[in-house]
Design a protein around this motif. Structure first.
Motif, PDB file in Angstrom:
ATOM      1  N   SER A 141       0.844  -1.185   0.000  1.00 22.36           N
ATOM      2  CA  SER A 141       0.000   0.000   0.000  1.00 22.36           C
ATOM      3  C   SER A 141       0.884   1.241   0.000  1.00 22.36           C
ATOM      4  O   SER A 141       1.803   1.354   0.816  1.00 22.36           O
ATOM      5  N   ILE A 192      -0.349   4.299   0.385  1.00 18.47           N
ATOM      6  CA  ILE A 192      -1.118   5.369   1.018  1.00 18.47           C
ATOM      7  C   ILE A 192      -0.398   5.770   2.299  1.00 18.47           C
ATOM      8  O   ILE A 192      -0.222   4.957   3.199  1.00 18.47           O
ATOM      9  N   GLN A 244       0.620   6.868   5.904  1.00 17.94           N
ATOM     10  CA  GLN A 244       0.005   6.836   7.229  1.00 17.94           C
ATOM     11  C   GLN A 244       0.851   7.682   8.179  1.00 17.94           C
ATOM     12  O   GLN A 244       2.064   7.805   7.998  1.00 17.94           O
ATOM     13  N   PRO A 245       0.236   8.268   9.223  1.00 18.67           N
ATOM     14  CA  PRO A 245       1.000   9.126  10.137  1.00 18.67           C
ATOM     15  C   PRO A 245       2.241   8.456  10.720  1.00 18.67           C
ATOM     16  O   PRO A 245       3.257   9.118  10.925  1.00 18.67           O
ATOM     17  N   GLN A 246       2.169   7.148  10.986  1.00 19.57           N
ATOM     18  CA  GLN A 246       3.335   6.487  11.571  1.00 19.57           C
ATOM     19  C   GLN A 246       4.521   6.432  10.613  1.00 19.57           C
ATOM     20  O   GLN A 246       5.656   6.174  11.019  1.00 19.57           O
ATOM     21  N   ASP A 247       4.258   6.694   9.330  1.00 15.81           N
ATOM     22  CA  ASP A 247       5.335   6.683   8.334  1.00 15.81           C
ATOM     23  C   ASP A 247       5.836   8.074   7.990  1.00 15.81           C
ATOM     24  O   ASP A 247       6.683   8.228   7.104  1.00 15.81           O
ATOM     25  N   TYR A 248       5.339   9.106   8.661  1.00 20.96           N
ATOM     26  CA  TYR A 248       5.699  10.467   8.296  1.00 20.96           C
ATOM     27  C   TYR A 248       7.204  10.706   8.348  1.00 20.96           C
ATOM     28  O   TYR A 248       7.745  11.460   7.541  1.00 20.96           O
ATOM     29  N   GLN A 263       2.712  15.021  14.228  1.00 26.79           N
ATOM     30  CA  GLN A 263       2.733  13.554  14.232  1.00 26.79           C
ATOM     31  C   GLN A 263       4.068  12.978  13.757  1.00 26.79           C
ATOM     32  O   GLN A 263       4.194  11.764  13.601  1.00 26.79           O
ATOM     33  N   GLN A 281      -3.866  11.250  -2.940  1.00 26.08           N
ATOM     34  CA  GLN A 281      -3.607  12.229  -1.889  1.00 26.08           C
ATOM     35  C   GLN A 281      -3.671  13.639  -2.455  1.00 26.08           C
ATOM     36  O   GLN A 281      -4.257  14.549  -1.850  1.00 26.08           O
TER      37      GLN A 281
END
Length: 462
Positions: A5, A7, A9-13, A68, A176
């Motif tokens: 994926s 897309i 995610q905040p944890q990947d910022y 984040q 996005q």
């Protein structure tokens, strides 16, 4: 095969950055420079062709990202797994494990008109943090500023009463980007978006019409184009009917006959091709009370032409040329490191050193000029400082603004500009006045850099 994926995610910022940001951060850690206070400013050197101003947009997403920003165990393990960081000091991983953005952000409010070399945003943070966040900040501010500026220009040309709809999702550069484009378009002055997810997430009502596919499908089955119109109106009585699949004027005539007979009500029709001027005039004579929507690769230049030639159009669907085009080429440059002013001095890419403020002068609510000055300079009589502290030591100081408030600011900012700057064909270009202190600092910084290079080259020659 493992499904991937893409897309974010905040944890990947933390990982949503260019590789060289992380390799530079590792170097800073290795040289014990990572916690040195640094200031970077985001600005545009040259505006896109034909643009004399920009509308700043994207700050909300920038602040959301910074709040984040982090590196979790999975993200660190993924970095280590690349093998690219085999020689970095162990403390680099410790820095990432405890990473939270702890800096401050100065920025202009979204919807503010800006010019070349004026900072839209400044990051003041430990050097490694300020470095790593560059990529994401440029991504969101560059793109949303482009769409917001185009939207403001469209509104300026079409006038306050025209309905402007964002139809660009299928042409935006990614899913996005389509969400950001919808947001920036509404904040820049458009009425609504056809992107359902974007509209609902933004607290808006999505807007749209119909496509040729429904007309073609039902006409093929029933051998009657009017069946498609009747079907659409049965379930969506307020929609605008797309009448140019086969013959727009013939379709409008049939609809007009039924409206006159009292057997049908038509709220609106859409024209997507052909001569929009003559077609809209004929449709207006046949359906005088229907809203006429035009679409098909429209931009501010085409709308200006349509209006000048007497087109009878009430609403416009804007897609490809709104969400694509010449990019806003914003850059992000170091202007101060540990209290030492810095600047880039390469050919055609010179930057101004030091932390800066923009002072704007108005007279009777009309823009007069901007002055680019150092941050510690005082405002002169009649000047308004534009850059505001929106995040302090990692804590937000600016609540999310309603899109309506940003759109109102955008409209007021554009209307405050002189007509010469808003002209589409031959806009006058402007740039901020440089304060005496900034000019002096620029010269001193250039002299200091020149002396360093001279001494260095002399030592090599010796």
């Amino acid at each position: 095969m493992t499904m991937v994926s893409l897309i974010p995610q905040p944890q990947d910022y933390g990982l949503l950055t260019d590789l060289y940001q992380l390799t530079m951060a590792a170097c800073y850690v290795g040289e014990d420079l990572d916690q040195r206070p640094a200031s970077f400013e985001l600005f545009v050197r040259r505006l896109p062709d034909g643009f004399s101003y920009l509308v700043a947009m994207g700050l909300e997403q920038a602040l959301d990202y910074l709040t984040q920003f982090s590196f979790g165990p999975d993200q660190i393990a993924a970095l280590q797994g690349t093998g690219l960081f085999a020689h970095v000091p162990d403390r680099f991983w410790q820095v990432l494990e405890s990473a939270r953005f702890s800096g401050s952000v100065w920025a202009v409010p979204e919807g503010t008109v800006m010019f070349a070399n004026e900072p839209l945003l400044r990051i003041e943070a430990p050097l490694w943090q300020a470095q790593v966040v560059e990529t994401y900040l440029l991504n969101t501010l560059n793109y949303q500023t482009l769409v917001a500026t185009r939207s403001a220009r469209l509104r300026d040309v079409a006038g306050p009463d025209a309905t402007l709809l964002e139809f660009g999702t299928r042409r935006a550069f990614s899913p996005q980007a389509s969400l950001w484009a919808a947001r920036a378009a509404i904040a820049g002055g458009l009425n609504a978006t056809s992107n359902v997810l974007a509209a609902l997430q933004l607290g808006q009502r999505p807007a749209g019409t119909m496509a040729h596919a429904l007309v073609m499908a039902l006409t093929a089955i029933a051998q009657d184009e009017d069946v498609a119109f009747d079907t659409m109106l049965r379930y969506f009585p307020d929609t605008a009917l797309l009448i140019d699949t086969y013959d727009a004027i013939a379709a409008a005539q049939r609809l007009s006959d039924r409206v006159t007979a009292g057997t049908l009500q038509v709220q609106g029709v859409r024209l997507d091709s052909g001569d929009l001027v003559s077609q809209s005039q004929e449709v207006r004579s046949l359906l005088p009370h229907a809203t006429i929507v035009a679409s098909g690769d429209l931009d501010e230049y085409e709308i200006a032409r349509l209006l000048a030639e007497g087109a009878q159009i009430d609403a416009y669907g804007l897609g490809t040329k709104l969400v694509t085009g010449t990019p806003v080429n914003g850059v992000y440059k170091l202007v101060d490191i540990d209290g030492i002013p810095t600047m880039k001095n390469s050919t055609s890419k010179t930057t101004y050193p030091g932390r800066k403020q923009i002072f704007r002068t108005y007279e009777q609510d009309r823009w007069v000029h901007d002055r680019l000055a150092l941050m510690d300079e005082e405002a002169q009589p009649g000047e308004v400082p534009l850059l505001q502290l929106v995040m302090d030591k990692g804590d937000r100081r600016l609540d999310a603004e309603p899109l309506g408030a940003i759109a109102t600011r955008t409209a007021a900012a554009v209307q405050a500009l002189p007509a010469s700057l808003r002209d589409l064909d031959h806009p006058v270009m402007t740039s901020p006045i440089l304060s005496t202190a900034l000019q002096t600092l620029t010269q001193d910084t250039q002299d200091r850099a020149r002396q360093v290079y001279t001494d260095q080259n002399s030592s090599v020659a010796d």
